[in-house]
Design an enzyme around this catalytic site. Structure first.
Site, PDB file in Angstrom:
ATOM      1  N   SER A 164       0.802  -1.225   0.000  1.00  0.00           N
ATOM      2  CA  SER A 164       0.000   0.000   0.000  1.00  0.00           C
ATOM      3  C   SER A 164       0.833   1.272   0.000  1.00  0.00           C
ATOM      4  O   SER A 164       0.296   2.359  -0.127  1.00  0.00           O
ATOM      5  CB  SER A 164      -0.954   0.002   1.204  1.00  0.00           C
ATOM      6  OG  SER A 164      -0.238   0.157   2.395  1.00  0.00           O
ATOM      7  N   LYS A 182       0.387   4.316   6.904  1.00  0.00           N
ATOM      8  CA  LYS A 182      -0.233   5.174   5.889  1.00  0.00           C
ATOM      9  C   LYS A 182       0.244   6.608   6.067  1.00  0.00           C
ATOM     10  O   LYS A 182       0.817   6.957   7.088  1.00  0.00           O
ATOM     11  CB  LYS A 182      -1.771   5.147   6.042  1.00  0.00           C
ATOM     12  CG  LYS A 182      -2.425   3.771   5.830  1.00  0.00           C
ATOM     13  CD  LYS A 182      -2.429   3.348   4.371  1.00  0.00           C
ATOM     14  CE  LYS A 182      -3.015   1.949   4.199  1.00  0.00           C
ATOM     15  NZ  LYS A 182      -2.111   0.883   4.733  1.00  0.00           N
TER      16      LYS A 182
END
Lengths: 201, 201
Positions: free
Chosen positions: B119, B156
């Site tokens: 990701s 993230k």
DNA sequence: ATAATTACTGTAATTATATACAGTATATTG
DNA sequence: CAATATACTGTATATAATTACAGTAATTAT
């Protein structure tokens, strides 16, 4: 730096072991006791000889004042911009050095090279990253290597290597493969990339 | 291990600096001189106090006989898969530990976290990379953070953070932003990412 | 061949260092 | 409120440690 005799080396190892074990260098008497000398002066004279050959420094007057001199091996150089012409590891290219730490990354890293440009971003090698380079690691097709083409240092993936054709691939769709005939152009594979450090995210 | 007083900490740091600098611990007189004490006994008594609190060991009778009790703080844990429920730094999550080395990467790294998934590939964070996480580094919008959403740990970029809306962005076009209401879902920002290690390329 | 290096013993002096004892003063804890 | 911890000064001493000086003997370099 002259070579130590067998006995001198034994004493130097003893000093290192003592420091590793207790955190402090031995005294002359400690050394004499360990090696069975009946006089601390035997140790003293060995220390002088070892100092003369450049392996230690004796701090005069200080107890346990034996300082090891051989730590330049524990420092891994970080290479910034490589000046044209000279070898990669030339003094002027060394940006700084970082201490080698046993378990952190591979022990095979000979130097770190600061990455310039975006030619390898597709495999997560970004500008300003530090690449750990091994001069000795076996390099095969598919390895990421440090190559030197006509005096310019670059990091690429090695795709093909034969007598008259070497293919180096930038891992970025923007760029095309570099195809070289090593019999025409000057090419040297300096090492292969085995680790990566990013000092800030 | 009890806490040191300000003065005791100052002395412990002096000892560490002396060892780093010269390779040998200081004498009581060295400490007294450095801190302006008029009696070496002041140093002696501080050392006793620091020993009592478990930070050093004094080798009686030996000159410069100050041994640092290496605290496990010199080992940085590497966190693999995080078991649901417990804290990230729980024993069972620790894959291994690596020694902290002064200049290599930032001293602020509290632990390394092994990256799972793709990701974050667009900013060069790949699966199996180790991310250096700081629990204390100031985190602002734009920082790459370690977040825990309903007991799942993820890395993230922090895009927005207000009382009832937190936006976390995967750095991969394949994935969409994660929008959370921290008053509904359980959310904790565990730290921010300040370094990266890749052990093999 | 002679000088220098290596590898010690043995003694002893000087200095470096740890450490005990006796105080003073303030702050913190039970 | 007493006991304990912190943070020192000041003096003194036993011992830890460096280091000089005087030798012996074998090996190695010039």
């Amino acid at each position: 730096m002259k070579n130590l005799t067998k006995r001198q080396e034994e004493i130097l190892n003893l000093i290192k072991a003592h420091i590793l074990d207790l955190g402090i260098p031995p005294t002359r008497a400690d050394i004499a006791r360990s090696l069975g000398f009946k006089s601390p002066n035997a140790a003293e004279q060995h220390l002088r000889a070892i100092e003369k050959k450049g392996f230690i420094k004796i701090l005069s007057g200080a107890s346990r004042g034996i300082v090891l001199n051989d730590n330049e091996n524990d420092q891994i150089p970080v290479i910034g911009l490589v000046a044209a012409g000279g070898p990669i590891l030339a003094e002027e290219n060394i940006e700084k050095t970082i201490p080698r730490s046993n378990n952190l990354l591979s022990a095979d890293v000979d130097y770190y090279l600061r990455v310039k440009g975006d030619s390898m971003v597709d495999i997560g090698i970004f500008e300003e990253d530090l690449i750990g380079v091994s001069k000795s690691a076996n390099m095969k097709v598919g390895s990421v290597v440090v190559a030197r083409i006509n005096n310019e240092v670059t990091v690429k993936t090695l795709i093909e290597m034969s007598q008259n054709k070497v293919v180096l691939r930038p891992e970025n769709q923007k760029y095309d493969d570099i195809i070289i005939n090593p019999q025409v152009e000057e090419l040297a594979i300096e090492g292969s990339c085995i680790a990566l450090l990013r000092e800030s995210i």
